[in-house]
Design an enzyme around this catalytic site. Structure first.
Site, PDB file in Angstrom:
ATOM      1  N   ASN A 109      69.788  24.042  29.552  1.00 63.43           N
ATOM      2  CA  ASN A 109      70.685  24.678  30.509  1.00 63.43           C
ATOM      3  C   ASN A 109      70.810  26.178  30.258  1.00 63.43           C
ATOM      4  O   ASN A 109      71.097  26.943  31.191  1.00 63.43           O
ATOM      5  CB  ASN A 109      72.064  24.028  30.466  1.00 63.43           C
ATOM      6  N   ASP A 120      62.530  28.771  35.453  1.00 59.51           N
ATOM      7  CA  ASP A 120      62.874  27.550  36.168  1.00 59.51           C
ATOM      8  C   ASP A 120      61.851  26.447  35.897  1.00 59.51           C
ATOM      9  O   ASP A 120      62.195  25.261  35.887  1.00 59.51           O
ATOM     10  CB  ASP A 120      62.947  27.843  37.667  1.00 59.51           C
ATOM     11  N   ASP A 160      62.604  25.184  31.960  1.00 57.05           N
ATOM     12  CA  ASP A 160      63.808  24.481  31.500  1.00 57.05           C
ATOM     13  C   ASP A 160      63.601  22.972  31.433  1.00 57.05           C
ATOM     14  O   ASP A 160      64.074  22.306  30.508  1.00 57.05           O
ATOM     15  CB  ASP A 160      65.021  24.833  32.367  1.00 57.05           C
ATOM     16  N   ARG A 168      62.594  18.019  28.016  1.00 62.52           N
ATOM     17  CA  ARG A 168      61.760  16.906  27.522  1.00 62.52           C
ATOM     18  C   ARG A 168      61.314  17.148  26.089  1.00 62.52           C
ATOM     19  O   ARG A 168      61.170  16.204  25.307  1.00 62.52           O
ATOM     20  CB  ARG A 168      60.548  16.737  28.447  1.00 62.52           C
ATOM     21  N   ASP A 194      70.322  22.744  37.202  1.00 61.79           N
ATOM     22  CA  ASP A 194      69.100  23.460  37.567  1.00 61.79           C
ATOM     23  C   ASP A 194      69.028  23.690  39.072  1.00 61.79           C
ATOM     24  O   ASP A 194      68.845  24.818  39.541  1.00 61.79           O
ATOM     25  CB  ASP A 194      67.895  22.660  37.072  1.00 61.79           C
ATOM     26  N   HIS A 195      69.179  22.617  39.839  1.00 64.21           N
ATOM     27  CA  HIS A 195      69.037  22.737  41.281  1.00 64.21           C
ATOM     28  C   HIS A 195      70.245  23.420  41.917  1.00 64.21           C
ATOM     29  O   HIS A 195      70.138  23.970  43.024  1.00 64.21           O
ATOM     30  CB  HIS A 195      68.810  21.364  41.894  1.00 64.21           C
ATOM     31  N   ASP A 243      69.202  26.891  41.700  1.00 66.13           N
ATOM     32  CA  ASP A 243      68.152  27.129  42.691  1.00 66.13           C
ATOM     33  C   ASP A 243      68.746  27.384  44.066  1.00 66.13           C
ATOM     34  O   ASP A 243      68.297  28.272  44.808  1.00 66.13           O
ATOM     35  CB  ASP A 243      67.203  25.931  42.760  1.00 66.13           C
TER      36      ASP A 243
END
Length: 323
Positions: free
Chosen positions: A162, A209, A212, A217, A230-231, A234
């Site tokens: 994040n 972007d 991240d 992972r 994240d989104h 965006d």
């Protein structure tokens, strides 16, 4: 072995469930109710010298139709959720995390303690079991993927995904804030270095972007909250970059700006809606055009536009420019 209320409260929900299962007690309910049930069983067991029965009396769980559903305690890991069909008398059955057909609103999703006033039980189930599935890669995605992976491996393992998303958002805000300072009403031509800064910020934002998720992972910290974070960035950055894009292309304050901003936000919303229904987030249209191409093209366009006389190119007629 009897325990005090403090000792039971110190145990995890999974441990409490295991004790209830071992004693043959009802496992449903919030943590406080489960502890009370266990202490009541301790009292019954200690009040007699006879060996305790294999299954203690199960106290009836009160259900108030006027109150909201009891979300209950965690049963298993956050990605393995037990659902109970309240219309059937049978025991709970496990719902696999890859099950995509969970639509029954009569199910109670056992997640965290407390009650939910805004999310349905099936909604809670999908949050706990959500797994991000991106759309098909474009040719440029496949070409740049080793580059993004290499940059991600340079990041320290203690850096949260994040935070990588936030750093990308900072670049987005920097480009917007600088262009807003020099061109607040879209009525002046921003300096060349400001446009070039906007190009760099666009490139840096999208690169971060793409990193991240790889960092999540890599550190084993992928979560539905991370995708929402994240989104969410965006969506906000889409507003910012359309504004900066319109500023250095000299179309700000026109109907073209409104059309561009509206159409892009509509496409973003529809992509999320498609993911909600198909569980796959589309990120491209074919093998040659996707979000990667659009973002890096915007960055390249900003660098090119910063090197030309934008006022003459966008406002003056060809006759006046040649003269």
């Amino acid at each position: 072995m009897t325990k005090s209320a403090e000792e039971y409260n110190a145990l995890t929900c999974v441990q409490l469930r295991a004790i209830c299962k071992e004693r043959g007690l009802v496992q449903k309910g919030v943590k406080k109710e489960v502890i009370e049930r266990l202490m009541q069983d301790d009292t019954v067991s200690s009040s007699t010298a006879l060996p305790p029965p294999t299954q203690a009396p199960q106290p009836e769980v009160k259900e108030d139709d006027d109150e909201e559903e009891d979300i209950g305690i965690i049963l298993g890991s956050p990605t393995k959720v037990l659902a109970v069909d309240k219309s059937a008398p049978s025991a709970p059955t496990s719902i696999d995390s890859n099950d995509q057909d969970y639509q029954d609103e009569t199910h109670t999703c056992h997640l965290f303690e407390g009650r939910s006033k805004f999310l349905s039980p099936s909604g809670l189930h999908f949050i706990a079991n959500h797994q991000y599935r991106g759309g098909e890669y474009t040719h440029l995605d496949n070409l740049l993927n080793p580059f993004w992976t290499y940059l991600t491996e340079l990041l320290p393992l203690w850096l949260a995904p994040n935070m990588v998303t936030t750093l990308g958002g900072v670049h987005c805000a920097l480009a917007y804030g600088t262009l807003w300072y020099y061109c607040p009403d879209f009525d002046t031509t921003p300096p060349d270095w400001v446009v070039m800064l906007a190009g760099y910020c666009t490139f840096a934002y999208y690169t971060l972007d793409c990193m991240d998720g790889k960092q999540a992972r890599r550190t084993g910290s992928s979560s539905p909250l991370g995708q929402l974070f994240d989104h969410g960035f965006d969506c906000i950055c889409t507003l910012f970059f359309v504004a900066t894009f319109s500023s250095y292309l000299e179309i700000g304050g026109t109907h073209w700006y409104t059309l561009l901003q509206t159409s892009l936000q509509f496409c973003f919303f529809m992509a999320q809606w498609e993911e909600y229904n198909t569980h796959v987030l589309p990120t491209n249209s074919g093998k040659w055009c996707g979000v990667t191409e659009m973002n890096y093209f915007s960055a390249l366009l900003a660098f090119v536009v910063s090197l030309i006389d934008r006022e003459a190119f966008f406002h003056k007629s060809m006759e006046k420019t040649v003269a």
